[in-house]
Design an enzyme around this catalytic site. Structure first.
Site, PDB file in Angstrom:
ATOM      1  N   LYS A  59      -9.229  -2.362  -3.698  1.00 60.59           N
ATOM      2  CA  LYS A  59     -10.072  -3.599  -3.782  1.00 60.59           C
ATOM      3  C   LYS A  59     -11.382  -3.326  -4.915  1.00 60.59           C
ATOM      4  N   GLY A 193       9.173  -5.259  -4.230  1.00 57.93           N
ATOM      5  CA  GLY A 193       8.211  -5.633  -2.982  1.00 57.93           C
ATOM      6  C   GLY A 193       6.884  -6.788  -3.035  1.00 57.93           C
ATOM      7  N   VAL A 196       1.742  -7.495   0.528  1.00 56.88           N
ATOM      8  CA  VAL A 196       0.612  -7.140   0.729  1.00 56.88           C
ATOM      9  C   VAL A 196      -0.324  -6.658  -0.815  1.00 56.88           C
ATOM     10  N   ILE A 197       0.772  -5.538  -1.028  1.00 56.34           N
ATOM     11  CA  ILE A 197       0.501  -4.221  -1.145  1.00 56.34           C
ATOM     12  C   ILE A 197       0.537  -5.048  -3.632  1.00 56.34           C
ATOM     13  N   GLU A 216      11.458  -9.562  -4.553  1.00 51.47           N
ATOM     14  CA  GLU A 216      11.348  -9.740  -3.085  1.00 51.47           C
ATOM     15  C   GLU A 216      12.807  -9.658  -2.940  1.00 51.47           C
ATOM     16  N   ARG A 281       5.230   0.080   5.325  1.00 53.94           N
ATOM     17  CA  ARG A 281       5.499   1.710   5.724  1.00 53.94           C
ATOM     18  C   ARG A 281       4.778   2.013   6.554  1.00 53.94           C
ATOM     19  N   ASP A 321      -2.748   2.323  12.521  1.00 53.01           N
ATOM     20  CA  ASP A 321      -0.500   2.608  12.236  1.00 53.01           C
ATOM     21  C   ASP A 321      -0.117   3.363  12.669  1.00 53.01           C
ATOM     22  N   ALA A 329      -6.877  -2.267   8.600  1.00 46.44           N
ATOM     23  CA  ALA A 329      -8.107  -0.793   9.160  1.00 46.44           C
ATOM     24  C   ALA A 329      -9.009  -1.624   9.782  1.00 46.44           C
ATOM     25  N   HIS A 453     -24.944 -27.305   2.005  1.00 48.01           N
ATOM     26  CA  HIS A 453     -24.266 -28.012   1.136  1.00 48.01           C
ATOM     27  C   HIS A 453     -25.738 -26.810  -0.631  1.00 48.01           C
TER      28      HIS A 453
HETATM   29  P1  FAD Z   1      -5.223   6.456   8.375  1.00 47.29           P
HETATM   30  O1  FAD Z   1      -6.031   5.575   7.463  1.00 47.29           O
HETATM   31  O2  FAD Z   1      -4.012   6.319   6.856  1.00 47.29           O
HETATM   32  O3  FAD Z   1      -5.809   8.007   8.589  1.00 47.29           O
HETATM   33  C1  FAD Z   1      -4.975   8.750   9.094  1.00 47.29           C
HETATM   34  C2  FAD Z   1      -5.657  10.016   8.874  1.00 47.29           C
HETATM   35  O4  FAD Z   1      -4.975  11.214   9.260  1.00 47.29           O
HETATM   36  C3  FAD Z   1      -5.104  10.844   7.321  1.00 47.29           C
HETATM   37  O5  FAD Z   1      -6.196  11.338   6.752  1.00 47.29           O
HETATM   38  C4  FAD Z   1      -4.151  11.261   7.473  1.00 47.29           C
HETATM   39  O6  FAD Z   1      -4.005  12.385   6.320  1.00 47.29           O
HETATM   40  C5  FAD Z   1      -4.358  12.433   9.086  1.00 47.29           C
HETATM   41  N1  FAD Z   1      -3.591  13.319   9.475  1.00 47.29           N
HETATM   42  C6  FAD Z   1      -2.239  12.516   9.667  1.00 47.29           C
HETATM   43  N2  FAD Z   1      -1.384  13.512  10.524  1.00 47.29           N
HETATM   44  C7  FAD Z   1      -2.526  14.458  11.241  1.00 47.29           C
HETATM   45  C8  FAD Z   1      -2.726  15.916  11.288  1.00 47.29           C
HETATM   46  N3  FAD Z   1      -1.538  15.907  11.486  1.00 47.29           N
HETATM   47  N4  FAD Z   1      -3.573  16.691  11.528  1.00 47.29           N
HETATM   48  C9  FAD Z   1      -4.344  16.124  11.574  1.00 47.29           C
HETATM   49  N5  FAD Z   1      -5.302  14.754  10.129  1.00 47.29           N
HETATM   50  C10 FAD Z   1      -4.048  14.247  10.253  1.00 47.29           C
HETATM   51  N6  FAD Z   1      -6.111  -2.423   5.461  1.00 47.29           N
HETATM   52  C11 FAD Z   1      -6.854  -3.394   5.216  1.00 47.29           C
HETATM   53  O7  FAD Z   1      -7.240  -3.790   6.139  1.00 47.29           O
HETATM   54  N7  FAD Z   1      -7.924  -3.905   4.589  1.00 47.29           N
HETATM   55  C12 FAD Z   1      -6.904  -3.765   2.775  1.00 47.29           C
HETATM   56  O8  FAD Z   1      -7.881  -4.061   2.509  1.00 47.29           O
HETATM   57  C13 FAD Z   1      -6.000  -3.152   2.873  1.00 47.29           C
HETATM   58  N8  FAD Z   1      -5.544  -1.790   1.673  1.00 47.29           N
HETATM   59  C14 FAD Z   1      -4.574  -1.276   1.207  1.00 47.29           C
HETATM   60  C15 FAD Z   1      -4.505  -0.672   0.427  1.00 47.29           C
HETATM   61  C16 FAD Z   1      -3.612   0.067   0.491  1.00 47.29           C
HETATM   62  C17 FAD Z   1      -3.363  -0.144  -0.884  1.00 47.29           C
HETATM   63  C18 FAD Z   1      -2.928   0.749   1.038  1.00 47.29           C
HETATM   64  C19 FAD Z   1      -1.656   2.124   1.793  1.00 47.29           C
HETATM   65  C20 FAD Z   1      -3.549   0.322   2.272  1.00 47.29           C
HETATM   66  C21 FAD Z   1      -4.470  -0.628   2.857  1.00 47.29           C
HETATM   67  N9  FAD Z   1      -4.940  -1.412   4.135  1.00 47.29           N
HETATM   68  C22 FAD Z   1      -5.466  -2.386   4.320  1.00 47.29           C
HETATM   69  C23 FAD Z   1      -4.132  -0.532   5.507  1.00 47.29           C
HETATM   70  C24 FAD Z   1      -5.037   0.403   6.031  1.00 47.29           C
HETATM   71  O9  FAD Z   1      -5.323   1.498   4.510  1.00 47.29           O
HETATM   72  C25 FAD Z   1      -4.273   0.877   7.138  1.00 47.29           C
HETATM   73  O10 FAD Z   1      -4.405   0.144   8.492  1.00 47.29           O
HETATM   74  C26 FAD Z   1      -5.664   1.994   7.618  1.00 47.29           C
HETATM   75  O11 FAD Z   1      -6.208   2.834   6.975  1.00 47.29           O
HETATM   76  C27 FAD Z   1      -4.907   2.638   9.131  1.00 47.29           C
HETATM   77  O12 FAD Z   1      -5.893   3.317   9.504  1.00 47.29           O
HETATM   78  P2  FAD Z   1      -5.549   4.505  10.589  1.00 47.29           P
HETATM   79  O13 FAD Z   1      -6.143   4.944  11.358  1.00 47.29           O
HETATM   80  O14 FAD Z   1      -4.906   4.373  11.426  1.00 47.29           O
HETATM   81  O15 FAD Z   1      -4.907   5.558  10.324  1.00 47.29           O
HETATM   82  P1  NAD Z   2       4.298  -4.931   3.345  1.00 51.31           P
HETATM   83  O1  NAD Z   2       5.318  -4.968   4.307  1.00 51.31           O
HETATM   84  O2  NAD Z   2       2.783  -6.255   3.306  1.00 51.31           O
HETATM   85  O3  NAD Z   2       5.414  -5.821   2.152  1.00 51.31           O
HETATM   86  C1  NAD Z   2       7.038  -5.091   2.030  1.00 51.31           C
HETATM   87  C2  NAD Z   2       7.914  -6.099   1.445  1.00 51.31           C
HETATM   88  O4  NAD Z   2       8.628  -5.049   1.232  1.00 51.31           O
HETATM   89  C3  NAD Z   2       7.763  -7.096   2.000  1.00 51.31           C
HETATM   90  O5  NAD Z   2       7.871  -8.422   1.732  1.00 51.31           O
HETATM   91  C4  NAD Z   2       9.872  -7.012   2.321  1.00 51.31           C
HETATM   92  O6  NAD Z   2      10.886  -7.835   2.355  1.00 51.31           O
HETATM   93  C5  NAD Z   2       9.953  -6.294   0.850  1.00 51.31           C
HETATM   94  N1  NAD Z   2      10.717  -5.671   0.647  1.00 51.31           N
HETATM   95  C6  NAD Z   2      11.035  -4.715   1.874  1.00 51.31           C
HETATM   96  N2  NAD Z   2      12.477  -3.918   1.567  1.00 51.31           N
HETATM   97  C7  NAD Z   2      12.857  -4.301  -0.032  1.00 51.31           C
HETATM   98  C8  NAD Z   2      13.745  -4.400  -1.323  1.00 51.31           C
HETATM   99  N3  NAD Z   2      14.693  -2.986  -0.788  1.00 51.31           N
HETATM  100  N4  NAD Z   2      13.813  -4.723  -2.318  1.00 51.31           N
HETATM  101  C9  NAD Z   2      12.421  -5.494  -2.513  1.00 51.31           C
HETATM  102  N5  NAD Z   2      11.724  -6.312  -1.569  1.00 51.31           N
HETATM  103  C10 NAD Z   2      11.927  -5.373  -0.345  1.00 51.31           C
HETATM  104  O7  NAD Z   2       4.141  -3.508   2.498  1.00 51.31           O
HETATM  105  P2  NAD Z   2       3.427  -2.934   1.883  1.00 51.31           P
HETATM  106  O8  NAD Z   2       3.097  -4.424   1.338  1.00 51.31           O
HETATM  107  O9  NAD Z   2       4.313  -2.178   0.936  1.00 51.31           O
HETATM  108  O10 NAD Z   2       1.779  -2.868   2.670  1.00 51.31           O
HETATM  109  C11 NAD Z   2       1.767  -2.259   3.656  1.00 51.31           C
HETATM  110  C12 NAD Z   2       1.176  -1.838   4.570  1.00 51.31           C
HETATM  111  O11 NAD Z   2      -0.239  -2.025   4.373  1.00 51.31           O
HETATM  112  C13 NAD Z   2       0.504  -4.253   4.846  1.00 51.31           C
HETATM  113  O12 NAD Z   2       1.794  -4.364   6.127  1.00 51.31           O
HETATM  114  C14 NAD Z   2      -0.415  -3.964   5.525  1.00 51.31           C
HETATM  115  O13 NAD Z   2      -0.087  -4.023   6.742  1.00 51.31           O
HETATM  116  C15 NAD Z   2      -1.198  -2.632   4.728  1.00 51.31           C
HETATM  117  N6  NAD Z   2      -1.545  -3.459   3.724  1.00 51.31           N
HETATM  118  C16 NAD Z   2      -3.211  -3.864   4.115  1.00 51.31           C
HETATM  119  C17 NAD Z   2      -3.627  -4.499   3.309  1.00 51.31           C
HETATM  120  C18 NAD Z   2      -4.968  -5.741   3.503  1.00 51.31           C
HETATM  121  O14 NAD Z   2      -4.886  -5.731   4.373  1.00 51.31           O
HETATM  122  N7  NAD Z   2      -5.649  -6.514   1.986  1.00 51.31           N
HETATM  123  C19 NAD Z   2      -3.500  -4.666   1.516  1.00 51.31           C
HETATM  124  C20 NAD Z   2      -2.415  -3.728   1.267  1.00 51.31           C
HETATM  125  C21 NAD Z   2      -1.576  -2.723   2.563  1.00 51.31           C
END
Ligand code: FAD
Ligand code: NAD
Length: 479
Positions: A59, A193, A196-197, A216, A281, A321, A329, A453
């Site tokens: 963000k 893909g 969202v990402i 995609e 993921r 997750d 999150a 408004h």
């Molecule tokens: P995580 O945030 O993955 O945290 C798990 C933690 O556990 C990690 O730090 C890991 O290192 C640690 N861990 C794992 N195994 C062990 C172990 N054995 N011992 C000790 N520590 C360990 N979601 C949104 O809602 N809004 C968004 O805008 C958004 N944007 C995103 C953008 C990107 C690029 C990505 C990749 C993800 C995004 N997400 C977003 C998804 C969001 O980040 C995840 O859904 C969220 O972080 C999940 O939270 P969690 O606590 O389940 O796990």
């Molecule tokens: P995603 O599941 O949102 O999208 C993956 C896309 O890749 C899908 O449209 C799928 O059809 C496509 N795909 C899969 N295999 C493919 C291939 N071989 N060739 C071409 N396209 C293919 O996954 P992401 O964008 O990697 O994000 C992972 C997760 O992280 C999201 O599902 C979401 O839960 C979380 N996230 C959330 C936010 C947010 O809330 N704004 C932002 C980033 C990530």
């Protein structure tokens, strides 16, 4: 080495799910430990994927890139002349890193302030009997030690899925983490893909000047989203210059001359300076379970839990997750709080029907509840209304009028069942729908309320009016 080794609750994972559950446990008077092994730039860092390499850094870059684009192309309409605008990627990245550091440091303070012990290293569950857990903790440096607890919350999160046709090297072929660290704007950027990402990070680098092509596999964009919203979003992305090629699969990639050659299934090739692989993921549980520890898992590697995030072992919970449901999150956070309260003996629940989804493009795409296609699948008769931002005074005043708001309501009861928006600030806007749905609001309630408004939220009011064919600032067919 810590002297305290016996806890009421141990949380493994310090992401949004883990750290929020730990804080809530401590607030409720439980002796709590949180184990997290993440390192950021070589230093232990709390906040998980979300704060370190996910929601927050993405963000920050979306904001910087949006300002850059606006300065280049929009300020001139307001009479503001800037001359040539340039972006210093290093400064942008430093700002992003500062935001991350501020937030991850803030979480460390919160744990400390709540008396939670943060164990910096890996946790492995070595004994899982009802209300009797042993965790082997291995610090980043030093010897392992055994920790015990009556309750254990697994919150180890997720990692990106890899595909054999595009192995990530974090140099030219990167995952989402690598895509947050580019040191210069790639001239041509490929993205595999259009999820969202792909849309968010594709937008960042497009705004900064990359020619972006998103491949995609599916025949539609954002399949989980309302069809009308997805269609309009696709058109807007095209207008912005983000090329999304649907029904397109990458069959192989080759790194040559510091570029990536991508071969598509039809045999054609394309060359990119960088390639982002973001095809979803998967739950992460590597090293989490010791030999002989049997935890029920699904075939997708998720820990099996019920609606309350409880496993079949008493006192063992899994959240975020690592379990079923959207990988978001805020979903992880709410599950973390629910579990803490349930351990304390309360009857907390998460309402999975009102979890909001937001794609932080511009305009944002956001929704809560069901869409028309889902209503049809579930046999629910619905009525819907939508209102374009092009007819909203505030949107026009701010020259940000692409998109619309749509409300889906039950045809029989008038209850609001879903809200969908393609709009600047849509992510904030749909919270109105979420709150309404939580309180069982009728469309009529939204029709009768006074919205300020000029605000973008007036589009929510008008969409509610439009459900019954009575929007004021749009011509509605007589009903
Ligand atoms: P995580 O945030 O993955 O945290 C798990 C933690 O556990 C990690 O730090 C890991 O290192 C640690 N861990 C794992 N195994 C062990 C172990 N054995 N011992 C000790 N520590 C360990 N979601 C949104 O809602 N809004 C968004 O805008 C958004 N944007 C995103 C953008 C990107 C690029 C990505 C990749 C993800 C995004 N997400 C977003 C998804 C969001 O980040 C995840 O859904 C969220 O972080 C999940 O939270 P969690 O606590 O389940 O796990
Ligand atoms: P995603 O599941 O949102 O999208 C993956 C896309 O890749 C899908 O449209 C799928 O059809 C496509 N795909 C899969 N295999 C493919 C291939 N071989 N060739 C071409 N396209 C293919 O996954 P992401 O964008 O990697 O994000 C992972 C997760 O992280 C999201 O599902 C979401 O839960 C979380 N996230 C959330 C936010 C947010 O809330 N704004 C932002 C980033 C990530």
């Amino acid at each position: 080495m810590s002297t305290e080794t016996d806890f009421d609750v141990i949380v493994i994972g310090g992401g949004p799910g883990g750290y929020e559950s730990a804080i809530r446990c401590a607030q409720l008077g439980m002796k709590t430990a949180c184990i997290d092994k993440r390192l950021l730039a070589g230093e232990p860092s709390l906040g998980g994927t979300c704060l370190n390499v996910g929601c927050i850094p993405s963000k920050a870059l979306l904001d910087s890139s949006h300002r850059f684009e606006s300065a280049q192309h929009e300020l001139i309409d307001h009479g503001i002349e800037t001359g040539e605008v340039s972006i210093d990627i290093e400064t942008m990245m430093t700002r992003k890193d500062k935001v991350v550091k501020q937030l991850t440091g803030g979480v460390a303070q919160l744990l400390k302030g709540n008396g939670i012990e943060w164990f910096k290293g890996a946790g492995k569950l070595t004994k899982a009997a009802d209300s009797n857990f042993v965790v082997e903790f291995t610090p980043h440096e030093g010897d392992s030690q055994s920790l015990t607890a009556k309750n254990l919350i697994l919150a180890s999160g997720s990692v990106p899925i890899g595909i054999p046709s595009a192995p990530v090297d974090q140099e030219l072929i990167v995952d989402s983490t690598g895509a947050l660290e580019f040191t210069e704007t790639p001239k041509r950027l490929g993205v595999i893909g259009a999820g969202v990402i792909g849309l968010e990070l594709g937008s960042v680098w497009r705004r900064l000047g990359s020619e972006v092509v998103v491949f995609e596999a599916l025949s539609e964009l954002l399949p989980m989203c309302d069809k009308a919203v997805a269609r309009s979003a696709k058109q807007l992305f095209k207008k912005q210059g983000l090329e999304v090629r649907l029904s397109t699969k990458v069959s192989s990639t080759e790194v040559k001359d510091n570029q990536v050659e991508v071969t598509l299934e039809d045999g054609s090739t394309e060359t990119f300076d960088k390639l982002i692989v973001c095809v979803g993921r998967k739950a992460y549980s590597e090293g989490l379970f010791g030999d002989g520890v049997q935890i029920p898992m699904t075939d997708r590697g998720l820990v099996e839990v019920d609606d309350t995030c409880a496993t079949s072992i008493k006192g063992l919970y899994a959240i975020g997750d690592l379990v079923r449901g959207p990988m978001l999150a805020h979903k992880a956070m709410e599950e973390g709080m629910m579990v803490a309260e349930r351990i304390h003996g309360e009857k907390a629940q998460v309402n999975y029907d009102t979890i909001i989804n937001v794609v932080y493009t511009h305009p944002e795409i956001a929704w809560v509840g069901i869409n028309e296609e889902e209503a049809k699948e579930r046999g629910i008769e619905v009525k819907s209304g939508q209102f374009p931002l092009a007819a909203n005074g505030r949107a026009l005043a701010t020259a940000d009028s692409d998109g619309f708001v749509k409300i889906i309501s039950c045809a029989k009861t008038d209850r609001i069942l879903g809200m969908h928006a393609l709009a600047p600030g849509a992510g904030d806007m749909v919270h109105q729908g979420m709150i309404g749905m939580e309180f069982g609001a009728l469309t009529e309630d939204f029709q009768l309320m006074t919205f300020a408004h000029p605000t973008l939220s007036e589009a929510v009011h008008e969409a509610a009016l439009s459900v019954d064919g009575r929007a004021i600032h749009a011509i509605q067919r007589k009903r």
